[in-house]
Design an enzyme around this catalytic site. Sequence first.
Site, PDB file in Angstrom:
ATOM      1  N   PHE A   1       0.877  -1.159   0.020  1.00 61.03           N
ATOM      2  CA  PHE A   1      -0.084   0.056  -0.219  1.00 61.03           C
ATOM      3  C   PHE A   1       0.859   1.158   0.044  1.00 61.03           C
ATOM      4  O   PHE A   1       1.956   1.379   0.647  1.00 61.03           O
ATOM      5  CB  PHE A   1      -0.989   0.060   1.244  1.00 61.03           C
ATOM      6  CG  PHE A   1      -1.860  -1.307   1.393  1.00 61.03           C
ATOM      7  CD1 PHE A   1      -3.012  -1.269   0.506  1.00 61.03           C
ATOM      8  CD2 PHE A   1      -1.526  -2.269   2.163  1.00 61.03           C
ATOM      9  CE1 PHE A   1      -3.597  -2.426   0.539  1.00 61.03           C
ATOM     10  CE2 PHE A   1      -2.339  -3.422   2.221  1.00 61.03           C
ATOM     11  CZ  PHE A   1      -3.448  -3.733   1.442  1.00 61.03           C
ATOM     12  N   ASP A   2       0.482   2.548  -0.615  1.00 64.83           N
ATOM     13  CA  ASP A   2       0.899   3.571  -0.366  1.00 64.83           C
ATOM     14  C   ASP A   2       0.063   4.553   0.511  1.00 64.83           C
ATOM     15  O   ASP A   2       0.779   5.329   1.000  1.00 64.83           O
ATOM     16  CB  ASP A   2       0.749   4.391  -1.769  1.00 64.83           C
ATOM     17  CG  ASP A   2       1.231   3.799  -3.114  1.00 64.83           C
ATOM     18  OD1 ASP A   2       2.502   2.973  -2.783  1.00 64.83           O
ATOM     19  OD2 ASP A   2       0.805   3.708  -4.123  1.00 64.83           O
ATOM     20  N   THR A   3      -1.165   4.148   0.831  1.00 65.55           N
ATOM     21  CA  THR A   3      -1.883   5.059   1.606  1.00 65.55           C
ATOM     22  C   THR A   3      -2.705   4.257   2.307  1.00 65.55           C
ATOM     23  O   THR A   3      -3.192   3.016   2.416  1.00 65.55           O
ATOM     24  CB  THR A   3      -3.044   5.961   0.685  1.00 65.55           C
ATOM     25  OG1 THR A   3      -2.248   6.684  -0.418  1.00 65.55           O
ATOM     26  CG2 THR A   3      -3.822   6.847   1.604  1.00 65.55           C
TER      27      THR A   3
ATOM     28  N   ARG B   1       1.680   7.484   2.830  1.00 68.34           N
ATOM     29  CA  ARG B   1       0.600   8.438   3.214  1.00 68.34           C
ATOM     30  C   ARG B   1      -0.409   7.933   4.494  1.00 68.34           C
ATOM     31  O   ARG B   1      -1.218   7.194   4.213  1.00 68.34           O
ATOM     32  CB  ARG B   1      -0.193   9.077   2.167  1.00 68.34           C
ATOM     33  CG  ARG B   1      -0.815  10.263   2.324  1.00 68.34           C
ATOM     34  CD  ARG B   1      -1.245  10.988   0.848  1.00 68.34           C
ATOM     35  NE  ARG B   1      -1.945   9.924  -0.053  1.00 68.34           N
ATOM     36  CZ  ARG B   1      -2.459  10.295  -1.068  1.00 68.34           C
ATOM     37  NH1 ARG B   1      -2.760  11.473  -1.282  1.00 68.34           N
ATOM     38  NH2 ARG B   1      -3.202   9.373  -1.957  1.00 68.34           N
TER      39      ARG B   1
ATOM     40  N   ARG C   1      -4.274   0.541  -3.993  1.00 69.31           N
ATOM     41  CA  ARG C   1      -2.977   0.731  -3.103  1.00 69.31           C
ATOM     42  C   ARG C   1      -3.118   1.341  -1.862  1.00 69.31           C
ATOM     43  O   ARG C   1      -2.542   2.160  -1.311  1.00 69.31           O
ATOM     44  CB  ARG C   1      -1.941   1.731  -4.075  1.00 69.31           C
ATOM     45  CG  ARG C   1      -1.368   1.017  -5.329  1.00 69.31           C
ATOM     46  CD  ARG C   1      -0.287   0.028  -5.166  1.00 69.31           C
ATOM     47  NE  ARG C   1       0.866   0.533  -4.390  1.00 69.31           N
ATOM     48  CZ  ARG C   1       1.726  -0.220  -3.782  1.00 69.31           C
ATOM     49  NH1 ARG C   1       1.771  -1.459  -3.892  1.00 69.31           N
ATOM     50  NH2 ARG C   1       2.793   0.353  -3.080  1.00 69.31           N
TER      51      ARG C   1
END
Length: 305
Positions: A21-23, A55, A246
Amino acid sequence: ASTPQYLTGDKAALNAFIDKFDTFLFDCDGVLWSGDHLFDGVPETLELLRSRGKRTIFVTNNSTKSRQEYVKKLNGLGIPSDVEDVFGSAYSSAVYISRILKLPPGKNKVFVIGEAGVETELASEGVPFIGGTDDKFRRDITPADFQGIADGSTLDPEVGAVLCGLDFHINYLKLAHGLHYLRRGARFLATNTDSTLPMHHDLFLGAGSVMIPLANASGQTPLELGKPSQAMMDAVEGKFQLDRSRTCMIGDRLNTDIKFGVEGKLGGTLHVQTGVDKKEAWQKPDAVAVPSYYVDQLSDLRQAV
Ligand code: PLP
Ligand code: CA
């Protein structure tokens, strides 16, 4: 749905999870803290995720506080954040009303059942409102009130929506006003519909319970604007330019947080055992939503190091 993966104590699985994941969308109460009690290791966990370039966004159904008040709380508890990191149901409601509902001129006022958080966010979006914390509505109803409401002489003709959140000063006078705006065609909106409010290791009435008298008397169901409403997910996606595949939603409540992430087709949902629902809730065959991952507590993510 397949069986959720248990991540606590599994370093490799934790790293694979974080890398996916990004967030991360964080529910607040029950994940980061319980009331004013911060759970151990939470600031360090957020720091770890941020240091890996993730994030972190805080998505709460608590409409009694504005985003700014959440920032104050987060910073006070050692979680550095600013207003752009917070998305609350009061703000979500204000954005929905101002940018999507677009009430017509002359019918653009909102009658608020709720606390200051709702008022602050409506004001920030330029939405006119009445009710809320106004002392005018914090009193017993009188025979003259019944008369004025029934003949409309004490109602504001510009009200086009009734927005219901948790209101600690709920009373018959406010509910009567809300009902009669609905009877005259106002849109029925709810900041969130959490049936209960966790406090002091017990449960009290949440916004979803305060709204029930209006739903019962009007025969209408409000449009909900907090988790799990996809109106809120769309607003979060729009604001933060999310890649849903993501993004992971982390929460304690199945019918708000986990459902929010599952219905929003996020890449994953993580359930913690420190809030309202425990794993037994999704182990039932009729579970309202099943997470993709679970841990005992948020700070278990630090075992990735
Ligand atoms: N609504 C109110 C009024 C609350 O005080 C809380 C928790 O503090 C909630 C809802 C649930 O908030 P969250 O979505 O962060 O669990
Ligand atoms: Ca929660």
